[in-house]
Motif scaffolding. Structure first.
Motif, PDB file in Angstrom:
ATOM      1  N   LYS A 222      52.869  47.947  59.247  1.00  0.00           N
ATOM      2  CA  LYS A 222      51.996  49.060  59.669  1.00  0.00           C
ATOM      3  C   LYS A 222      50.568  48.718  59.401  1.00  0.00           C
ATOM      4  O   LYS A 222      50.177  48.049  58.546  1.00  0.00           O
TER       5      LYS A 222
ATOM      6  N   GLN B  20      73.654  52.862  58.514  1.00  0.00           N
ATOM      7  CA  GLN B  20      72.673  53.211  57.489  1.00  0.00           C
ATOM      8  C   GLN B  20      71.922  51.967  57.026  1.00  0.00           C
ATOM      9  O   GLN B  20      70.714  52.015  56.799  1.00  0.00           O
TER      10      GLN B  20
ATOM     11  N   GLU C  47      74.630  56.741  50.193  1.00  0.00           N
ATOM     12  CA  GLU C  47      73.758  57.635  50.960  1.00  0.00           C
ATOM     13  C   GLU C  47      74.501  58.382  52.059  1.00  0.00           C
ATOM     14  O   GLU C  47      74.122  59.495  52.415  1.00  0.00           O
TER      15      GLU C  47
ATOM     16  N   LYS D 184      69.420  51.098  59.720  1.00  0.00           N
ATOM     17  CA  LYS D 184      68.332  52.081  59.681  1.00  0.00           C
ATOM     18  C   LYS D 184      67.334  51.748  58.572  1.00  0.00           C
ATOM     19  O   LYS D 184      66.123  51.761  58.782  1.00  0.00           O
ATOM     20  N   LYS D 185      67.858  51.422  57.382  1.00  0.00           N
ATOM     21  CA  LYS D 185      66.990  51.089  56.256  1.00  0.00           C
ATOM     22  C   LYS D 185      66.230  49.787  56.500  1.00  0.00           C
ATOM     23  O   LYS D 185      65.068  49.653  56.122  1.00  0.00           O
TER      24      LYS D 185
ATOM     25  N   ILE E 248      65.295  48.585  59.434  1.00  0.00           N
ATOM     26  CA  ILE E 248      64.248  48.871  60.416  1.00  0.00           C
ATOM     27  C   ILE E 248      63.094  49.608  59.756  1.00  0.00           C
ATOM     28  O   ILE E 248      61.926  49.282  59.996  1.00  0.00           O
ATOM     29  N   GLU E 249      63.379  50.593  58.922  1.00  0.00           N
ATOM     30  CA  GLU E 249      62.327  51.318  58.213  1.00  0.00           C
ATOM     31  C   GLU E 249      61.507  50.375  57.346  1.00  0.00           C
ATOM     32  O   GLU E 249      60.282  50.457  57.311  1.00  0.00           O
ATOM     33  N   SER E 250      62.177  49.453  56.669  1.00  0.00           N
ATOM     34  CA  SER E 250      61.485  48.487  55.816  1.00  0.00           C
ATOM     35  C   SER E 250      60.563  47.603  56.646  1.00  0.00           C
ATOM     36  O   SER E 250      59.415  47.352  56.278  1.00  0.00           O
ATOM     37  N   TYR E 251      61.060  47.128  57.771  1.00  0.00           N
ATOM     38  CA  TYR E 251      60.261  46.284  58.662  1.00  0.00           C
ATOM     39  C   TYR E 251      59.041  47.047  59.180  1.00  0.00           C
ATOM     40  O   TYR E 251      57.931  46.521  59.177  1.00  0.00           O
ATOM     41  N   GLU E 252      59.270  48.278  59.620  1.00  0.00           N
ATOM     42  CA  GLU E 252      58.158  49.085  60.143  1.00  0.00           C
ATOM     43  C   GLU E 252      57.104  49.341  59.076  1.00  0.00           C
ATOM     44  O   GLU E 252      55.910  49.278  59.357  1.00  0.00           O
ATOM     45  N   ASN E 253      57.530  49.626  57.851  1.00  0.00           N
ATOM     46  CA  ASN E 253      56.579  49.862  56.768  1.00  0.00           C
ATOM     47  C   ASN E 253      55.809  48.603  56.397  1.00  0.00           C
ATOM     48  O   ASN E 253      54.655  48.667  56.015  1.00  0.00           O
ATOM     49  N   GLN E 254      56.455  47.461  56.526  1.00  0.00           N
ATOM     50  CA  GLN E 254      55.827  46.197  56.177  1.00  0.00           C
ATOM     51  C   GLN E 254      54.727  45.831  57.179  1.00  0.00           C
ATOM     52  O   GLN E 254      53.737  45.234  56.811  1.00  0.00           O
TER      53      GLN E 254
END
Length: 58
Positions: free
Chosen positions: A58, A44, A20, A47-48, A50-56
């Motif tokens: 929400k 990277q 990526e 970042k991924k 953190i995004e995964s944690y945030e999506n989990q």
């Protein structure tokens, strides 16, 4: 998850992150990478994660 499976998953995750950000990784030791390249891969990955944690959560 068995240790070998965890290691393989982490290796795959690292390879995806490298792809990526445009860094070519080989299997095994990659001592020819610059600090900037290695840092961009690690950044990277974080970042991924953190995004995964945030999506989990929400």
């Amino acid at each position: 998850m068995a240790k070998n499976t965890k290691t393989q998953a982490l290796e795959q995750f690292k390879m995806e992150a490298a792809r990526e950000v445009g860094v070519t990784l080989g299997q095994g030791y990659n001592g020819e990478l610059t600090a900037k390249q290695a840092g961009s891969i690690g950044g990277q990955m974080v970042k991924k994660m953190i995004e995964s944690y945030e999506n989990q959560y929400k």
